[in-house]
Design a protein around this motif. Structure first.
Motif, PDB file in Angstrom:
ATOM      1  N   ALA A 165       6.627  -1.834  -2.595  1.00  0.00           N
ATOM      2  CA  ALA A 165       6.535  -1.170  -1.292  1.00  0.00           C
ATOM      3  C   ALA A 165       5.189  -1.464  -0.631  1.00  0.00           C
ATOM      4  N   TYR A 166       4.129  -1.461  -1.427  1.00  0.00           N
ATOM      5  CA  TYR A 166       2.786  -1.758  -0.928  1.00  0.00           C
ATOM      6  C   TYR A 166       2.716  -3.186  -0.396  1.00  0.00           C
ATOM      7  N   THR A 167       3.270  -4.119  -1.157  1.00  0.00           N
ATOM      8  CA  THR A 167       3.264  -5.525  -0.755  1.00  0.00           C
ATOM      9  C   THR A 167       4.060  -5.730   0.520  1.00  0.00           C
ATOM     10  N   GLU A 168       5.226  -5.116   0.588  1.00  0.00           N
ATOM     11  CA  GLU A 168       6.068  -5.250   1.784  1.00  0.00           C
ATOM     12  C   GLU A 168       5.364  -4.686   3.004  1.00  0.00           C
ATOM     13  N   PHE A 169       4.702  -3.550   2.834  1.00  0.00           N
ATOM     14  CA  PHE A 169       3.957  -2.964   3.947  1.00  0.00           C
ATOM     15  C   PHE A 169       2.868  -3.916   4.425  1.00  0.00           C
ATOM     16  N   ARG A 207       6.411   5.470   2.572  1.00  0.00           N
ATOM     17  CA  ARG A 207       7.154   4.580   1.669  1.00  0.00           C
ATOM     18  C   ARG A 207       7.009   5.047   0.225  1.00  0.00           C
ATOM     19  N   PHE A 208       5.811   5.485  -0.124  1.00  0.00           N
ATOM     20  CA  PHE A 208       5.594   5.979  -1.479  1.00  0.00           C
ATOM     21  C   PHE A 208       6.375   7.263  -1.743  1.00  0.00           C
ATOM     22  N   LYS A 209       6.431   8.135  -0.758  1.00  0.00           N
ATOM     23  CA  LYS A 209       7.118   9.413  -0.933  1.00  0.00           C
ATOM     24  C   LYS A 209       8.592   9.213  -1.264  1.00  0.00           C
ATOM     25  N   GLU A 210       9.174   8.164  -0.733  1.00  0.00           N
ATOM     26  CA  GLU A 210      10.582   7.892  -1.023  1.00  0.00           C
ATOM     27  C   GLU A 210      10.810   7.551  -2.497  1.00  0.00           C
ATOM     28  N   LEU A 211       9.735   7.170  -3.189  1.00  0.00           N
ATOM     29  CA  LEU A 211       9.848   6.761  -4.589  1.00  0.00           C
ATOM     30  C   LEU A 211       9.541   7.884  -5.568  1.00  0.00           C
ATOM     31  N   GLU A 212       9.140   9.041  -5.063  1.00  0.00           N
ATOM     32  CA  GLU A 212       8.733  10.127  -5.942  1.00  0.00           C
ATOM     33  C   GLU A 212       9.889  10.693  -6.760  1.00  0.00           C
ATOM     34  N   ILE A 213      11.123  10.403  -6.354  1.00  0.00           N
ATOM     35  CA  ILE A 213      12.282  10.907  -7.097  1.00  0.00           C
ATOM     36  C   ILE A 213      12.533  10.103  -8.370  1.00  0.00           C
ATOM     37  N   ILE A 214      11.855   8.965  -8.514  1.00  0.00           N
ATOM     38  CA  ILE A 214      12.057   8.118  -9.694  1.00  0.00           C
ATOM     39  C   ILE A 214      11.368   8.757 -10.889  1.00  0.00           C
ATOM     40  N   ALA A 215      12.139   9.035 -11.930  1.00  0.00           N
ATOM     41  CA  ALA A 215      11.615   9.773 -13.082  1.00  0.00           C
ATOM     42  C   ALA A 215      10.624   8.968 -13.912  1.00  0.00           C
TER      43      ALA A 215
END
Length: 207
Positions: A95-99, A75-83
């Motif tokens: 994402a952490y909370t949802e998990f 889930r975190f990897k999907e967010l790595e594109i955010i600048a």
């Protein structure tokens, strides 16, 4: 289907059944109260059969913890594109909370078991856990390097404090303690408020 392929699938299905059974038992009971015999009974196999696939319940626990961190890390990897590193952390908190709320069985194993020496044995070999924590630390360091966040403390300390605050709120909700004070429908508001407050207090221009 070839005999070898069918046998491999049968082995994988049994391993999965063992892991799923153990995950439920570890969630429902104290880890120390769960034996290999109890796991075997749940999957309706003999204890001897279970030992063919896992050496002991500690190996099963470590495997499950690694699975949980793998799911969180994906889930975190999907967010790595955010600048923007702050936006990355903000969405990372969601994402952490949802998990945690959708996978409470894994979450408890990952964060709420008292492991002590088991933790010291496990963490060095858990790249998924290190990557998940690294996501927050790297974003924090980037925000500091860009002058967005204060730089009076090490990035790892600030990242850990943010994680600890959000983890505390989630843990109170999952154990039912939070709902002594407030209704469950307010959980999402609280989690966002906690995460946002922890982020904002580290902003350079925070007032």
């Amino acid at each position: 289907m070839a005999t070898g392929t069918r046998r491999a699938r049968e082995i994988e299905n049994l391993r999965r059944a063992i892991l799923d059974a153990a995950r439920e038992l570890f969630y429902e009971q104290d880890y120390r109260a769960v034996s290999m015999r109890k796991i075997a009974e749940k999957v309706e196999y003999s204890p001897a059969a279970i030992y063919r696939y896992f050496s002991d319940k500690e190996e099963i626990l470590f495997h499950l913890i690694d699975e949980g961190f793998q799911q969180l890390n994906s889930r975190f990897k999907e967010l790595e594109i955010i600048a923007d590193p702050v936006d990355r952390m903000r969405l990372g908190g969601k994402a952490y909370t949802e998990f945690a709320l959708t996978q409470p069985h894994y979450y408890r194993l990952m964060f709420q078991l008292e492991r002590n020496e088991m933790m010291a044995k496990y963490m060095p070999q858990c790249t998924n856990a290190n990557d998940a924590f690294g996501f927050v630390i790297h974003a924090m360091q980037e925000a500091m390097d860009k002058g967005i966040f204060k730089q009076d403390l090490p990035a790892v300390v600030v990242a850990a404090s943010i994680w600890a605050g959000l983890h505390g709120a989630i843990s109170l909700a999952l154990t039912g303690h939070l709902h002594i004070m407030m209704a469950a429908e307010h959980d999402a508001i609280l989690f966002e408020y906690v995460a946002e407050g922890l982020l904002r207090q580290n902003l350079v221009d925070a007032t």
